[in-house]
Structures are given as C-alpha cells and as structure tokens.
Design a protein around this motif. Sequence first.
Motif, short mmCIF file in Angstrom:
data_model
loop_
_atom_site.label_atom_id
_atom_site.label_comp_id
_atom_site.label_asym_id
_atom_site.label_seq_id
_atom_site.Cartn_x
_atom_site.Cartn_y
_atom_site.Cartn_z
N VAL A 1 38.93 55.68 21.77
CA VAL A 1 39.47 56.36 20.31
C VAL A 1 40.81 56.57 20.23
O VAL A 1 41.35 56.22 18.86
CB VAL A 1 38.62 57.94 20.42
CG1 VAL A 1 39.12 58.67 19.24
CG2 VAL A 1 37.13 57.82 20.45
N MET A 2 41.42 56.71 21.21
CA MET A 2 43.08 56.86 21.01
C MET A 2 43.62 55.69 20.80
O MET A 2 44.49 55.61 20.21
CB MET A 2 43.57 57.42 22.34
CG MET A 2 43.49 58.98 22.58
SD MET A 2 44.41 59.75 23.74
CE MET A 2 43.31 59.08 25.30
N THR B 1 31.30 59.93 30.88
CA THR B 1 31.79 58.96 29.85
C THR B 1 33.15 59.37 29.09
O THR B 1 33.64 58.50 28.22
CB THR B 1 30.68 58.58 28.91
OG1 THR B 1 30.25 59.92 28.26
CG2 THR B 1 29.59 57.66 29.57
N SER B 2 33.50 60.68 29.10
CA SER B 2 34.47 61.25 28.48
C SER B 2 35.95 60.49 28.38
O SER B 2 36.28 60.15 27.42
CB SER B 2 34.83 62.64 28.51
OG SER B 2 33.55 63.53 28.26
N PRO B 3 36.42 60.08 29.52
CA PRO B 3 37.74 59.21 29.68
C PRO B 3 37.45 58.08 29.15
O PRO B 3 38.49 57.75 28.50
CB PRO B 3 37.92 59.44 31.25
CG PRO B 3 36.95 60.38 31.87
CD PRO B 3 35.94 60.40 30.96
N VAL B 4 36.29 57.26 29.24
CA VAL B 4 36.28 55.96 28.56
C VAL B 4 36.37 56.22 27.21
O VAL B 4 37.11 55.32 26.44
CB VAL B 4 34.88 55.40 29.28
CG1 VAL B 4 34.83 53.86 28.74
CG2 VAL B 4 34.88 55.03 30.76
N ALA C 1 36.64 52.84 14.19
CA ALA C 1 36.71 51.45 14.89
C ALA C 1 35.71 51.48 16.05
O ALA C 1 35.04 50.44 16.23
CB ALA C 1 37.90 50.80 14.98
N SER C 2 35.92 52.60 16.84
CA SER C 2 35.08 52.56 18.10
C SER C 2 33.71 53.05 17.76
O SER C 2 33.08 52.73 18.83
CB SER C 2 35.65 53.94 18.75
OG SER C 2 37.28 53.48 19.12
N SER C 3 33.33 53.55 16.81
CA SER C 3 31.87 53.83 16.46
C SER C 3 31.33 53.02 15.55
O SER C 3 29.93 53.21 15.52
CB SER C 3 32.07 55.31 15.93
OG SER C 3 32.48 55.46 14.55
N GLU C 4 31.83 51.95 15.25
CA GLU C 4 30.91 51.11 14.21
C GLU C 4 29.97 50.35 14.81
O GLU C 4 29.71 49.89 16.11
CB GLU C 4 31.88 49.97 13.69
CG GLU C 4 31.29 49.09 12.61
CD GLU C 4 32.19 48.07 12.35
OE1 GLU C 4 32.00 46.78 12.15
OE2 GLU C 4 33.13 48.66 11.87
N ASP C 5 28.84 50.51 13.91
CA ASP C 5 27.48 49.66 14.70
C ASP C 5 27.50 48.15 14.53
O ASP C 5 28.03 47.66 13.43
CB ASP C 5 26.31 50.07 13.60
CG ASP C 5 24.96 49.64 13.94
OD1 ASP C 5 25.13 48.86 14.99
OD2 ASP C 5 23.81 49.95 13.48
N PRO C 6 27.53 47.58 15.54
CA PRO C 6 27.77 46.17 15.33
C PRO C 6 26.65 45.26 14.64
O PRO C 6 26.70 44.02 14.46
CB PRO C 6 27.71 45.56 16.84
CG PRO C 6 26.90 46.62 17.65
CD PRO C 6 26.98 47.95 16.89
N ASN C 7 25.46 46.02 14.36
CA ASN C 7 24.50 45.38 13.77
C ASN C 7 24.35 45.40 12.24
O ASN C 7 23.41 44.97 11.53
CB ASN C 7 22.75 46.01 14.23
CG ASN C 7 22.88 45.89 15.71
OD1 ASN C 7 23.08 44.68 16.14
ND2 ASN C 7 22.54 46.65 16.44
N ILE C 8 25.54 45.82 11.68
CA ILE C 8 25.62 45.78 10.10
C ILE C 8 25.38 44.64 9.58
O ILE C 8 24.98 44.67 8.22
CB ILE C 8 26.72 46.62 9.69
CG1 ILE C 8 27.94 45.73 10.22
CG2 ILE C 8 27.15 48.05 10.04
CD1 ILE C 8 29.41 46.24 9.62
#
Length: 441
Positions: free
Chosen positions: A32-33, A24-27, A39-46
Amino acid sequence: MTKHSALSSKEIQQFHDDFVSRETSPVIARAVMKNGIKASSEDPNISKRDHRVFSIEVKTGKVTNQRQSGRCWSFAALNTLRHHFALKYKLNDFELSQNYLFFWDRIERANMYFQNVIATADKPFHDRTVDFYVATALDDGGQWSNAASIIEKYGVVPEYVMPDTFNTKNTSDVSEVLHDMMKKDALELRRAVNEKHASDDELAKMQHQMMSDVYRVAVMAFGEPPMKFDLEYRDDDKKYHRDADLTPLDFYHKYFDINLHDYVLITNAPDHEMNKLYSMPVEDNVVDGIPLQFLNVPFHYLQDLAIKQLKDNETVWVGNDVLQQMDRKRGIMDAQLFKEGELLGVDFKMNKADRLESRQGMVSHAMTLTGVNLVDGEPNRWKIENSWGDKNGDKGYFVMTEDWFKDYTYEAVINKKYLDDSLKKIWNSQPEELPAWDSLC
C-alpha cells in the motif's frame, strides 16, 4: 451532554497489538505504501467482465468533452438529441453547442435565484433553504430537466454556430465572479426587503439591474447567442445540405422529432418510499419550465425501461455516482474493481440506501447509455458514452458492469411510452416536495 473521553496509552497499545497480530499486515502495508490502496487492491479478473462487445448498441459517433466544467448534465442531454439528428439525417459526428445551452442556463438560473432570494427573505439567513440558495448560486451542476427546460424555451444550435470558449472549457474563473456577484446581490435584496421594506416595483428594478450585470458577464465570458444562423452540413453520403435563416427554436422544432415533455426521470433511491413521485423545486432553473420530478421505483423497473429504449435505437440519459469503483483512463466502471476492504481488513461496504442516507453516495455525474449486452435476456454489461474526451476509455466510451449499474446508478430518463399503466398513474399523481437538503439533491 455525553462527556468525551480521551484516548489512553493503553488503547493505543491495544491498537498496535491488533495490527502486529495479523501476519499479513507488514506485507500489505509495504504494498500500500509503495503503490497506493487502489493499485494494490485491484481485481486482476476485470478484463473477463469488462469485454467491450454488446448485443444491443445504438450507432453513435465521436464523444464530446466537457473539459474542466460541471456541465455533464447538459452534455448528456444534448448527446441524446444529437443522436436523434445523426440517425435521421445520416450525419454520424454531428454536435450541438453546449455553450449555447450553458449561456441560457446561467441567465435563467440567475433569474430563478433572485426570485427565490426575495421569496425567502423573511426567513433567517441561515435557514437551511436560504443556505442552499446562497451556497449553490450558479453552480455548474444540474439535472436533465434543467437542460430540457432551456432547450424547450430557447432551442438549440449546431456547435459551430456557438463553440465553446475558454470560460466554458474551464468554468472556474467565471464561476468565481458569478458566485461573488450573486451572494452580494442576495444580501442586498434581503436588506431591501427586511430593512428598507422595499416595494415590489423597487425590488423588480433591483433584480432587473442585477440580471443585466449577469447578462453582461455571461456575454463577455461565453459570447452572445445567435438570433439566426445558417444550417450547413455534408452528410455521411457526402451530400451537401443548407437551410438558411433559422432561429434556434425553428431548428429544434424542424429537425428534432422529439418532445422533451414526454420524458420521465426514473429514479432508484431506496432510502425513499418506492413507487412514489417526488419533486425538488429548489433545483428548477426556468420559471414555468419542466419541473424536476423523480418517479422512484425498484431498480428492475429502471433497468428494464432503459433496455426497452435502447432496443428502439434510442440512447438513455443516466445519472450515476461515477466516483465509485471507476478507472477513468481505462474507461471501466466495475463494482468489484477495487477490493479495498478485503486488502485492508476493514468492512466499510454499505448498501445503496445507506450510502444515500449517509451522503456517501450521490448523483455526481450524468452520462449516456448507448448499448447493453444481454445473455439469456439478462444484462451483464453496458456501454456508456461519456463527456470526458476521447483520451479516456475506448475513444471516450466506457464499459459498465451490471453490478456497478445496479449499485451506483440512480436516475434514467425514459420516454413515457415505455411506462406501464401503474407507473403512468404514479407519474400523473401529486408529487411530494423534497427539501433542499434531501439526499437526491
């Protein structure tokens, strides 16, 4: 001494191999870049957790705005007072002058600074306590007791009597000038003591002139505080009120049925011994004012006391680490908001004690609790009045989840009447004095 070792090309290759071995590293790297870590790690259930409905809520009005300044501690303190006034006199959007409080804090803090410099003049210049005094000369930051000490000595005035100026809305210019003045003065006072062996009278004259300089700069930057003023307002029922020739202290004692000496700073700092009283005199701002003292207790005491005060229709001053797991624009404070470690495949999560011990955690901001939502008697989210204007959150109000409150709240100001006998006994005990470099500083 341990010898340092250089990174080898073999180790670098191993780091590379470890990275590419994860499918999963390249994805993740692309996401992230492109979007950044948060933004890439935000929990959609907030949205499920951060619903803005509260079972207990103190009626409050428009939020205030500290602008580009570090005056949150005074804004939060004045918020608690103005809510008292609003409820008693039916004036929902009443505002007190933050400029008035800040002016006198600058003056009193300078007086305390000069006396601390003289008192420690026999210590080396880079002694840790001396370093603290010089490095923090007239910083914007402060604590609840700093605001309370100014209010008890000088009173308060409505915002229209002494409104903010350019220099209170953005304190960088005047802070730079005052910092430079104070540091130069500190060197002159130390040299007068250590090289010229100045007498107490000579030192008092030097300090008097230095204080006069500080006062002059403060008046030019903030305006001069009023001696008297006329209180005029129209309440929420459109009834006009006028009370002429009030001094700021007259106004405070006549209109605010509150004694700030009755309030206790409850702390949850698990890197310190629990059920113990601490003091930090290096952060006191007024000679003979209300001392900065912390009653350190397990978190459930802090939380339960805050709920009791809210139930009695009184807001709560709280000190938090607002820079953690927070979305300023949406007004969300949620400990699960960003799952950065999960995204990046690294574990950097620490408990509250370790965050304080390592200085990863700190009291970075003061706000006002105005509500809580209870389910079967237990809180799951809180309503926060911030001092960042009405363009953030829900017209300036934030929602805070229970886990964020537990993880990142360190202080709450509570009326002593809510303390049980065991806590009152601790509060009346002799405090342990904390040094300038303590994690609670």
